[in-house]
Design a protein around this motif. Structure first.
Motif, PDB file in Angstrom:
ATOM      1  N   ARG A   4      43.393  38.565  38.873  1.00 57.26           N
ATOM      2  CA  ARG A   4      41.972  38.612  39.229  1.00 57.26           C
ATOM      3  C   ARG A   4      41.246  37.322  38.858  1.00 57.26           C
ATOM      4  NH1 ARG A   4      39.375  43.653  39.383  1.00 57.26           N
ATOM      5  NH2 ARG A   4      37.836  43.029  37.824  1.00 57.26           N
ATOM      6  N   THR A  92      27.430  42.696  46.112  1.00 50.41           N
ATOM      7  CA  THR A  92      28.857  42.579  45.860  1.00 50.41           C
ATOM      8  C   THR A  92      29.258  43.603  44.802  1.00 50.41           C
ATOM      9  OG1 THR A  92      28.818  40.233  46.413  1.00 50.41           O
ATOM     10  CG2 THR A  92      30.664  40.999  45.059  1.00 50.41           C
ATOM     11  N   ASP A 181      30.121  30.156  44.918  1.00 55.65           N
ATOM     12  CA  ASP A 181      31.261  30.109  45.840  1.00 55.65           C
ATOM     13  C   ASP A 181      31.307  28.863  46.719  1.00 55.65           C
ATOM     14  OD1 ASP A 181      30.467  31.155  49.010  1.00 55.65           O
ATOM     15  OD2 ASP A 181      28.953  31.210  47.440  1.00 55.65           O
ATOM     16  N   ASP A 199      35.442  33.955  44.286  1.00 53.51           N
ATOM     17  CA  ASP A 199      36.003  34.151  45.632  1.00 53.51           C
ATOM     18  C   ASP A 199      35.585  32.977  46.524  1.00 53.51           C
ATOM     19  OD1 ASP A 199      37.440  35.503  47.622  1.00 53.51           O
ATOM     20  OD2 ASP A 199      35.641  36.532  48.348  1.00 53.51           O
ATOM     21  N   HIS A 213      39.268  35.673  41.706  1.00 53.69           N
ATOM     22  CA  HIS A 213      39.948  35.720  43.007  1.00 53.69           C
ATOM     23  C   HIS A 213      39.776  37.050  43.726  1.00 53.69           C
ATOM     24  CE1 HIS A 213      41.702  31.921  41.840  1.00 53.69           C
ATOM     25  NE2 HIS A 213      42.144  32.472  40.722  1.00 53.69           N
ATOM     26  N   VAL A 214      38.916  37.904  43.228  1.00 54.87           N
ATOM     27  CA  VAL A 214      38.627  39.196  43.863  1.00 54.87           C
ATOM     28  C   VAL A 214      37.125  39.298  44.076  1.00 54.87           C
ATOM     29  CG1 VAL A 214      40.624  40.400  42.917  1.00 54.87           C
ATOM     30  CG2 VAL A 214      38.508  40.325  41.604  1.00 54.87           C
ATOM     31  N   ARG A 215      36.722  40.118  45.051  1.00 51.81           N
ATOM     32  CA  ARG A 215      35.296  40.293  45.295  1.00 51.81           C
ATOM     33  C   ARG A 215      34.764  41.426  44.412  1.00 51.81           C
ATOM     34  NH1 ARG A 215      32.843  37.088  48.063  1.00 51.81           N
ATOM     35  NH2 ARG A 215      30.967  38.368  47.899  1.00 51.81           N
TER      36      ARG A 215
END
Length: 224
Positions: A4, A92, A181, A199, A213-215
């Protein structure tokens, strides 16, 4: 290190005392969408605007010039469209939990947006966010003029606001965290005690000290 998150974790004063101020981007970070694209949908220019936005976020275009070009396509839209766009925005995953946990630990939270105050301000009020800054769309006779009022919130402004809010809150820069981002977030990511690519576009992941690396904004807490 989990799948993650990657890169640096909180260290030094940040690890010892915890974060005192976290500042994050709005579009594609705090919320799932790019607000200007939602507005452009009403103007019939979404495809054009999305292409320019993508290039700007990858650092291929000057942000201010690209913003003014995109906003020009919105000329003539009734201002009521902005209320519809506010209703369309989706937080999010993990946004509420992240903000609540930060506030519970005494950390202040700010949002800085290359998008628009007309959307960012209601979000800030809804989430109890402490600081907010964004661009403002010019309106005349109840319609968007296709121009932005005042200064543009670009990379340099975001960085300056991070420092300004830290001073106002009495927080050492080592205890600040910046999350974003796009390429226009790289200034504040570099200036913060811990900068996190969320992300993010490849250019941001390469340059940021840490990355999610995850939303899911709760993953930011893993780095803190």
């Amino acid at each position: 290190m989990s799948e993650r998150v990657s890169g640096a974790r909180a260290s030094g004063l940040l690890a010892a005392k915890g974060p005192g101020l976290l500042v994050m981007d709005v579009d594609s970070t705090l919320i799932e969408q790019e607000v200007i694209e939602l507005i452009a949908e009403h103007a019939g220019s979404r495809a054009q605007v999305a292409e320019i936005t993508g290039r700007a976020m990858r650092g291929e275009l000057d942000f201010e010039a690209s913003l003014r070009e995109r906003v020009a396509t919105l000329a003539g839209l009734p201002v009521e469209v902005l209320d519809e766009v506010v209703a369309q925005t989706r937080l999010t995953r993990g946004a509420v939990e992240l903000i609540e946990e930060l506030h519970a630990s005494g950390c202040r939270v700010g949002i800085v947006s290359g998008g628009f105050e007309e959307v960012a301000a209601p979000l800030a009020a809804r989430l109890g966010i402490d600081h907010v800054a964004a661009n403002r769309l010019e309106v005349a006779d109840g319609r968007l003029t296709g121009r932005v009022e005042g200064r543009v919130v670009d990379r340099e402004v975001k960085t300056r606001l991070l420092r300004q809010w830290a001073r106002a809150d009495g927080v050492e820069m080592e205890r600040t965290v910046a999350v974003g981002d796009g390429a226009n977030d790289l200034g504040m990511i570099a200036a913060a005690g811990l900068g996190i690519a969320f992300d993010a576009k490849p250019v941001v992941v390469r340059q940021a000290p840490a990355a999610v690396h995850v939303r899911d904004l709760r993953a930011v807490l893993e780095l803190l």
